[in-house]
Write a protein that holds these residues in place. Structure first.
Motif, PDB file in Angstrom:
ATOM      1  N   ASP A 186       6.476 -16.620  52.912  1.00  0.00           N
ATOM      2  CA  ASP A 186       5.689 -17.781  53.290  1.00  0.00           C
ATOM      3  C   ASP A 186       6.477 -18.592  54.304  1.00  0.00           C
ATOM      4  N   ILE A 187       5.894 -18.793  55.473  1.00  0.00           N
ATOM      5  CA  ILE A 187       6.555 -19.541  56.532  1.00  0.00           C
ATOM      6  C   ILE A 187       5.739 -20.792  56.831  1.00  0.00           C
ATOM      7  N   GLU A 188       6.395 -21.915  56.835  1.00  0.00           N
ATOM      8  CA  GLU A 188       5.782 -23.164  57.239  1.00  0.00           C
ATOM      9  C   GLU A 188       6.567 -23.712  58.413  1.00  0.00           C
ATOM     10  N   LEU A 189       5.894 -23.861  59.548  1.00  0.00           N
ATOM     11  CA  LEU A 189       6.588 -24.341  60.732  1.00  0.00           C
ATOM     12  C   LEU A 189       6.521 -25.861  60.788  1.00  0.00           C
ATOM     13  N   PRO A 190       7.660 -26.536  60.883  1.00  0.00           N
ATOM     14  CA  PRO A 190       7.664 -27.986  60.928  1.00  0.00           C
ATOM     15  C   PRO A 190       7.145 -28.517  62.249  1.00  0.00           C
ATOM     16  N   ALA A 191       6.366 -29.579  62.171  1.00  0.00           N
ATOM     17  CA  ALA A 191       5.865 -30.245  63.364  1.00  0.00           C
ATOM     18  C   ALA A 191       6.936 -31.208  63.846  1.00  0.00           C
ATOM     19  N   ALA A 192       7.508 -30.942  65.015  1.00  0.00           N
ATOM     20  CA  ALA A 192       8.603 -31.748  65.533  1.00  0.00           C
ATOM     21  C   ALA A 192       8.779 -31.404  66.994  1.00  0.00           C
ATOM     22  N   PRO A 193       9.574 -32.200  67.745  1.00  0.00           N
ATOM     23  CA  PRO A 193       9.881 -31.829  69.124  1.00  0.00           C
ATOM     24  C   PRO A 193      10.464 -30.433  69.183  1.00  0.00           C
ATOM     25  N   HIS A 194      10.360 -29.796  70.364  1.00  0.00           N
ATOM     26  CA  HIS A 194      10.668 -28.375  70.481  1.00  0.00           C
ATOM     27  C   HIS A 194      12.069 -28.025  69.985  1.00  0.00           C
ATOM     28  N   ALA A 195      13.099 -28.739  70.465  1.00  0.00           N
ATOM     29  CA  ALA A 195      14.473 -28.399  70.076  1.00  0.00           C
ATOM     30  C   ALA A 195      14.681 -28.586  68.583  1.00  0.00           C
ATOM     31  N   ASP A 196      14.218 -29.702  68.046  1.00  0.00           N
ATOM     32  CA  ASP A 196      14.389 -29.957  66.620  1.00  0.00           C
ATOM     33  C   ASP A 196      13.543 -28.993  65.805  1.00  0.00           C
ATOM     34  N   ARG A 197      12.387 -28.654  66.313  1.00  0.00           N
ATOM     35  CA  ARG A 197      11.498 -27.707  65.626  1.00  0.00           C
ATOM     36  C   ARG A 197      12.151 -26.337  65.533  1.00  0.00           C
ATOM     37  N   SER A 198      12.808 -25.906  66.628  1.00  0.00           N
ATOM     38  CA  SER A 198      13.492 -24.617  66.627  1.00  0.00           C
ATOM     39  C   SER A 198      14.635 -24.617  65.625  1.00  0.00           C
ATOM     40  N   ARG A 199      15.396 -25.708  65.592  1.00  0.00           N
ATOM     41  CA  ARG A 199      16.524 -25.781  64.671  1.00  0.00           C
ATOM     42  C   ARG A 199      16.046 -25.739  63.230  1.00  0.00           C
ATOM     43  N   ARG A 200      14.998 -26.486  62.919  1.00  0.00           N
ATOM     44  CA  ARG A 200      14.496 -26.527  61.555  1.00  0.00           C
ATOM     45  C   ARG A 200      13.872 -25.203  61.152  1.00  0.00           C
ATOM     46  N   LEU A 201      13.208 -24.540  62.097  1.00  0.00           N
ATOM     47  CA  LEU A 201      12.649 -23.218  61.805  1.00  0.00           C
ATOM     48  C   LEU A 201      13.760 -22.219  61.532  1.00  0.00           C
ATOM     49  N   LEU A 202      14.830 -22.281  62.337  1.00  0.00           N
ATOM     50  CA  LEU A 202      15.960 -21.382  62.146  1.00  0.00           C
ATOM     51  C   LEU A 202      16.563 -21.543  60.756  1.00  0.00           C
ATOM     52  N   LEU A 203      16.801 -22.776  60.347  1.00  0.00           N
ATOM     53  CA  LEU A 203      17.387 -23.037  59.032  1.00  0.00           C
ATOM     54  C   LEU A 203      16.437 -22.620  57.916  1.00  0.00           C
ATOM     55  N   LEU A 204      15.144 -22.885  58.105  1.00  0.00           N
ATOM     56  CA  LEU A 204      14.151 -22.537  57.093  1.00  0.00           C
ATOM     57  C   LEU A 204      14.076 -21.035  56.892  1.00  0.00           C
ATOM     58  N   TRP A 205      14.012 -20.308  57.990  1.00  0.00           N
ATOM     59  CA  TRP A 205      13.868 -18.855  57.875  1.00  0.00           C
ATOM     60  C   TRP A 205      15.136 -18.210  57.359  1.00  0.00           C
ATOM     61  N   ALA A 206      16.298 -18.723  57.787  1.00  0.00           N
ATOM     62  CA  ALA A 206      17.570 -18.193  57.284  1.00  0.00           C
ATOM     63  C   ALA A 206      17.684 -18.414  55.781  1.00  0.00           C
ATOM     64  N   ARG A 207      17.249 -19.565  55.308  1.00  0.00           N
ATOM     65  CA  ARG A 207      17.298 -19.839  53.868  1.00  0.00           C
ATOM     66  C   ARG A 207      16.375 -18.901  53.108  1.00  0.00           C
ATOM     67  N   GLU A 208      15.201 -18.656  53.649  1.00  0.00           N
ATOM     68  CA  GLU A 208      14.260 -17.745  52.991  1.00  0.00           C
ATOM     69  C   GLU A 208      14.831 -16.333  52.922  1.00  0.00           C
ATOM     70  N   LEU A 209      15.445 -15.884  54.006  1.00  0.00           N
ATOM     71  CA  LEU A 209      16.029 -14.549  54.018  1.00  0.00           C
ATOM     72  C   LEU A 209      17.169 -14.428  53.018  1.00  0.00           C
ATOM     73  N   ALA A 210      18.017 -15.452  52.959  1.00  0.00           N
ATOM     74  CA  ALA A 210      19.170 -15.412  52.054  1.00  0.00           C
ATOM     75  C   ALA A 210      18.738 -15.406  50.595  1.00  0.00           C
ATOM     76  N   THR A 211      17.721 -16.191  50.261  1.00  0.00           N
ATOM     77  CA  THR A 211      17.300 -16.305  48.866  1.00  0.00           C
ATOM     78  C   THR A 211      16.392 -15.156  48.438  1.00  0.00           C
ATOM     79  N   ASN A 212      15.652 -14.549  49.379  1.00  0.00           N
ATOM     80  CA  ASN A 212      14.707 -13.495  49.017  1.00  0.00           C
ATOM     81  C   ASN A 212      15.308 -12.100  49.047  1.00  0.00           C
ATOM     82  N   ARG A 213      16.516 -11.962  49.598  1.00  0.00           N
ATOM     83  CA  ARG A 213      17.106 -10.634  49.753  1.00  0.00           C
ATOM     84  C   ARG A 213      17.297  -9.927  48.416  1.00  0.00           C
ATOM     85  N   TYR A 214      17.668 -10.692  47.401  1.00  0.00           N
ATOM     86  CA  TYR A 214      17.899 -10.102  46.077  1.00  0.00           C
ATOM     87  C   TYR A 214      16.887 -10.632  45.055  1.00  0.00           C
ATOM     88  N   TYR A 215      15.732 -11.062  45.542  1.00  0.00           N
ATOM     89  CA  TYR A 215      14.756 -11.717  44.679  1.00  0.00           C
ATOM     90  C   TYR A 215      14.249 -10.807  43.568  1.00  0.00           C
TER      91      TYR A 215
END
Length: 285
Positions: free
Chosen positions: A21-50
């Motif tokens: 499940d991906i939710e993209l944050p509504a924010a300016p482009h640079a901040d949006r990219s940073r928040r998306l990066l952190l969000l997706w990395a967290r999902e990958l780290a936690t779901n790898r051994y789910y």
């Protein structure tokens, strides 16, 4: 606040399909990219051994068992020592295998970053390289755990280290640059070949072979002197040798090769990013 959300299928590390499940944050482009990066990395780290029974405990079990297997095979059965300032084989192996595992797993997972996330490419507009960066960022969790295992092993074994040991962390900078460059390049290559799984399979074979040529199992002292110069042209071998030197010896003995590895890592990152962005408009076609 979010502006879009979607459930997409991604390729897990074993090549199977998983949902995310991906939710993209509504924010300016640079901040949006940073928040998306952190969000997706967290999902990958936690779901790898789910879906595993041990869960995140695998982060500890996997490198420890691997080190014990190689210790039994090479030191117990073959009676081979590490030959680095009298350091035990298992500690010498751990010091080099932890960074190599980060490189190997991130490059291999990164090669499926586009082919495994076509749902994201269809629904959202974002910088495509964030897919690879998120995989590399999530891999830093495993790298950090691996470093913790190394520290614990030294404490348990009452093994002393050189005063320069903390500087070994600086060698991880060119390692990460090299890893990102390779992951970006192979992700673009995989997409260029029609998002087939041939590239990850062939890459996996190549990475297993590279393992034996990167000073992971044995240090540079185990290589005949006439071949050491050529052997250290492999940036991974140069970096692993420098890490061992800083941990066990107290100084870097092959500084020229480390500088070459640093330059090659920077070139690999710049080249991988250039190729990735060049092919990016055609991803998902």
């Amino acid at each position: 606040m979010v502006d879009r959300s979607s459930r997409v299928e991604i390729l897990d590390s074993a090549g199977g399909l998983d949902t995310l499940d991906i939710e993209l944050p509504a924010a300016p482009h640079a901040d949006r990219s940073r928040r998306l990066l952190l969000l997706w990395a967290r999902e990958l780290a936690t779901n790898r051994y789910y879906r595993t029974r041990l869960g995140m405990t695998w982060l500890i079990v996997e490198p420890v068992v691997s080190a014990l297997v190689f210790w039994f095979a090479f030191q117990v059965l073959l009676d081979r020592d590490s030959a680095v300032e009298g350091a035990p084989f298992i500690l010498s192996f751990l010091v080099a295998s932890v960074p190599y595992n980060y490189f190997q797993q991130t490059v291999h997972r990164g090669s499926t970053a586009i082919a495994g996330n076509l749902g994201l490419l269809s629904y959202f507009v974002f910088r495509r390289e964030l897919l690879v960066y998120a995989i590399a960022l999530s891999g830093l969790v495993e790298l950090a755990v691996g470093i913790g295992i190394v520290v614990a092993a030294f404490v348990i074994g009452s093994q002393g280290v050189a005063a320069t040991a903390p500087l070994a962390l600086l060698v991880l900078i060119p390692l990460i640059l090299l890893t990102l460059g390779m992951a970006l390049g192979f992700a673009a290559l995989s997409a260029w070949t029609g998002n087939s799984r041939d590239v990850p399979i062939l890459l996996g074979i190549g990475l297993r072979g590279l393992f034996f040529m990167s000073a992971v199992i044995f240090p540079i002292e185990a290589i005949p002197e006439k071949w050491q110069f050529a052997y250290l042209l492999n940036p991974l071998a140069a970096m692993n040798t420098s890490i061992r030197d800083l941990v066990f010896v107290g100084h870097i003995r092959f500084g020229g090769h480390l500088l070459f590895a640093l330059a090659l890592s920077a070139i690999a990152f710049a080249s991988g990013l250039f190729i990735f962005r060049l092919r990016s408009p055609m991803f998902g076609d």
